[in-house]
Structure formats: C-alpha cells, structure tokens
Design a protein around this motif. Sequence first.
Motif, short mmCIF file in Angstrom:
data_model
loop_
_atom_site.label_atom_id
_atom_site.label_comp_id
_atom_site.label_asym_id
_atom_site.label_seq_id
_atom_site.Cartn_x
_atom_site.Cartn_y
_atom_site.Cartn_z
N PHE A 219 -94.63 -5.86 -16.87
CA PHE A 219 -93.82 -6.30 -18.00
C PHE A 219 -94.51 -7.34 -18.87
O PHE A 219 -94.24 -7.43 -20.07
N VAL A 220 -95.39 -8.15 -18.29
CA VAL A 220 -95.99 -9.26 -19.03
C VAL A 220 -97.47 -9.02 -19.33
O VAL A 220 -97.93 -9.26 -20.45
N ARG A 221 -98.22 -8.53 -18.34
CA ARG A 221 -99.66 -8.33 -18.53
C ARG A 221 -100.08 -6.96 -18.00
O ARG A 221 -100.79 -6.86 -16.98
N PRO A 222 -99.68 -5.89 -18.69
CA PRO A 222 -99.97 -4.54 -18.20
C PRO A 222 -101.45 -4.18 -18.21
O PRO A 222 -101.83 -3.18 -17.60
N ARG A 223 -102.26 -4.98 -18.87
CA ARG A 223 -103.71 -4.70 -18.87
C ARG A 223 -104.46 -5.56 -17.86
O ARG A 223 -105.69 -5.66 -17.91
N GLY A 224 -103.70 -6.18 -16.95
CA GLY A 224 -104.32 -6.97 -15.88
C GLY A 224 -103.80 -8.39 -15.87
O GLY A 224 -103.73 -9.04 -16.92
N LEU A 225 -103.44 -8.89 -14.69
CA LEU A 225 -102.86 -10.22 -14.59
C LEU A 225 -103.81 -11.33 -15.05
O LEU A 225 -103.36 -12.38 -15.49
N GLN A 226 -105.09 -11.10 -14.97
CA GLN A 226 -106.06 -12.12 -15.36
C GLN A 226 -106.50 -11.98 -16.81
O GLN A 226 -107.36 -12.75 -17.27
N THR A 227 -105.93 -11.03 -17.53
CA THR A 227 -106.37 -10.75 -18.90
C THR A 227 -105.40 -11.35 -19.91
O THR A 227 -104.22 -11.00 -19.93
N ARG A 228 -105.88 -12.26 -20.75
CA ARG A 228 -105.04 -12.86 -21.78
C ARG A 228 -104.60 -11.79 -22.78
O ARG A 228 -105.37 -10.91 -23.16
N VAL A 229 -103.35 -11.90 -23.21
CA VAL A 229 -102.78 -10.88 -24.08
C VAL A 229 -103.03 -11.18 -25.55
O VAL A 229 -103.18 -10.25 -26.35
N THR A 230 -103.12 -12.44 -25.93
CA THR A 230 -103.26 -12.79 -27.35
C THR A 230 -104.45 -12.11 -28.01
O THR A 230 -104.31 -11.52 -29.09
N PRO A 231 -105.65 -12.13 -27.42
CA PRO A 231 -106.77 -11.43 -28.07
C PRO A 231 -106.53 -9.93 -28.21
O PRO A 231 -106.96 -9.32 -29.19
N ILE A 232 -105.83 -9.35 -27.24
CA ILE A 232 -105.51 -7.92 -27.31
C ILE A 232 -104.58 -7.66 -28.49
O ILE A 232 -104.78 -6.73 -29.28
N MET A 233 -103.55 -8.50 -28.62
CA MET A 233 -102.61 -8.36 -29.73
C MET A 233 -103.31 -8.49 -31.08
O MET A 233 -103.10 -7.69 -32.00
N VAL A 234 -104.18 -9.49 -31.19
CA VAL A 234 -104.91 -9.70 -32.44
C VAL A 234 -105.77 -8.49 -32.78
O VAL A 234 -105.80 -8.01 -33.92
N GLU A 235 -106.47 -7.98 -31.78
CA GLU A 235 -107.34 -6.82 -32.02
C GLU A 235 -106.52 -5.60 -32.45
O GLU A 235 -106.91 -4.88 -33.37
N GLU A 236 -105.39 -5.39 -31.80
CA GLU A 236 -104.56 -4.22 -32.13
C GLU A 236 -103.95 -4.35 -33.52
O GLU A 236 -103.81 -3.37 -34.24
N ILE A 237 -103.59 -5.57 -33.91
CA ILE A 237 -103.07 -5.77 -35.27
C ILE A 237 -104.15 -5.48 -36.30
O ILE A 237 -103.92 -4.82 -37.33
N ALA A 238 -105.37 -5.94 -36.01
CA ALA A 238 -106.48 -5.68 -36.92
C ALA A 238 -106.77 -4.18 -37.03
O ALA A 238 -107.02 -3.66 -38.12
N LEU A 239 -106.73 -3.49 -35.90
CA LEU A 239 -106.95 -2.05 -35.92
C LEU A 239 -105.85 -1.34 -36.70
O LEU A 239 -106.11 -0.41 -37.48
N ALA A 240 -104.59 -1.78 -36.50
CA ALA A 240 -103.49 -1.18 -37.23
C ALA A 240 -103.63 -1.42 -38.74
O ALA A 240 -103.33 -0.54 -39.55
N ALA A 241 -104.07 -2.61 -39.11
CA ALA A 241 -104.27 -2.91 -40.54
C ALA A 241 -105.32 -1.97 -41.15
O ALA A 241 -105.20 -1.57 -42.31
N GLY A 242 -106.30 -1.62 -40.36
CA GLY A 242 -107.34 -0.73 -40.85
C GLY A 242 -106.84 0.70 -41.06
O GLY A 242 -107.47 1.48 -41.77
N LEU A 243 -105.70 1.03 -40.45
CA LEU A 243 -105.14 2.37 -40.61
C LEU A 243 -104.27 2.49 -41.86
O LEU A 243 -103.92 3.59 -42.26
N ALA A 244 -103.93 1.36 -42.46
CA ALA A 244 -103.01 1.37 -43.61
C ALA A 244 -103.63 2.10 -44.81
O ALA A 244 -104.83 2.06 -45.01
#
Length: 244
Positions: A219-244
């Motif tokens: 529920f909180v860290r589906p990509r691994g308990l030791q993996t920070r989510v903020t950089p993942i979120m930032v990267e995904e937002i940037a990728l989504a912006a590139g799709l616009a």
Amino acid sequence: DIQKRDAIELHDVRSDRVIVTGAPRFDAFFAMKPSTSREAFCAGVGLDPAMPFILYVCSSEFVAPREVGFVKRWIEHLRASDDPIVRTCGVLVRPHPAHAKQWRKVAMSELPNSAIWTDKETMNADQGLYDSLYHAAACVGLNTSAMIEAGILGKPVLTLVTEEFAGGQEETFHFHYLRASNGGLLIEARSLAEHVQEVGPVPRTGDAGTETRRFVERFVRPRGLQTRVTPIMVEEIALAAGLA
C-alpha cells in the motif's frame, strides 16, 4: 493495486493510464529515527517507564467529531480487565493535530498511568508521533493515517468498529483499505469487551507480524520497502508531461 482499481472503477480512468508509484508523503517518516530513549520518553509524557504503553491515535473531526468520551470509556475498560498487564499498562492519547481543541481542558488524573500528548504536532513526519509509536507496544484508533505510520514501524494496530463512528469508518472507502480482510493491518473488534481481549497479548509482544509488513509494502511502497517514492513520482510526472 487497490487504489489503481479504484481509479479504474470509480473514476473511469483507463488501466494503461494508471501508474502505481506508492505514497511519497511517508518518505520522510521512513527516514526518521527515535530522538530519545524509552525511559526518557515515558518520563517526559508522565507514564510509568516500567510498564509497556499503548498509543491511542485520535482521528479527524470528520471521522470522530466527539472522541473524548469514547476514549475515556475505552481506558476504563482496559483498567477493568482481568489481565494485570492490560489493567496497568500505560496509555498515551495523541489528539489529531487538526482536531485537538476538544482535548484542551481534558484531565486524565482519574485514569491511572494515562496521559495526553500536549506538545505541538505537525501533519506529516512529526517527530513526536514517531517517538510515540516507536516506544509504544501497540497503536489503537478509529480511522486515521497514523495507523499506517504505526504499520511502517511494525506495530500492531487495533480498532473498535462501532455504530457511533460508522460514518467515519465503514461508510468511508479508505477505512476498508486498512481491514485485514482486504490485506490490511487492522485487528478489529465489535465490542469493547472483545477489544480488551485482543489487546491482551499485544503488550507482551509488540510485533505486528508479516501481514502488516506485507500491507505496508503493498500500500505504501509497492516498488520496495527501501525505495523512496518521491523520486519515482517525480520521474513518472515528467514522463507523463512528455506524453502531452
């Protein structure tokens, strides 16, 4: 995956447009450390350091508009338990930071080894909340995000499901995310007597077990308990912006 399903079923978002990242708001909490020893912490809040304590985390006004009376009844039931540890364990009540006004004139002097957290609180990554959960044997509440933070620290999380607070529990979507029947972390009871029985083993172990750890990862860290989510979120937002 639970919230991805909600996005698809409730908001009509196409499955291929939903990216599961995890919850960035908990990154700072994952990185925190206790700021004091258990003995110093208990002395600071007015609890007996020789006894385990249970942390009661209060809910928002939406969930529990009048929580003081319920909490006092809850403590009275603990104190009437046949189990000597439950009867004498410490209880620390933490008012919700956005709903603390109701607790300002409440005294706990008639309830032995019980205290109310009075220091200033913040909504996210609060050091006092971290220390309270870290040193507690277990967490009890109705429906609040502090239950997830308790799970992050591997603490058992208990709740009492009541008609009194049905509007803030079973009638909300997010309460069901926390239920064990949905892969969540809650130990549920339907009466105070049943709840007190469930509290019994908790001060002796203080370990939530593998189910809670699975929930936190899912529920909180589906990509691994030791993996920070903020950089993942930032990267995904940037990728989504590139799709616009």
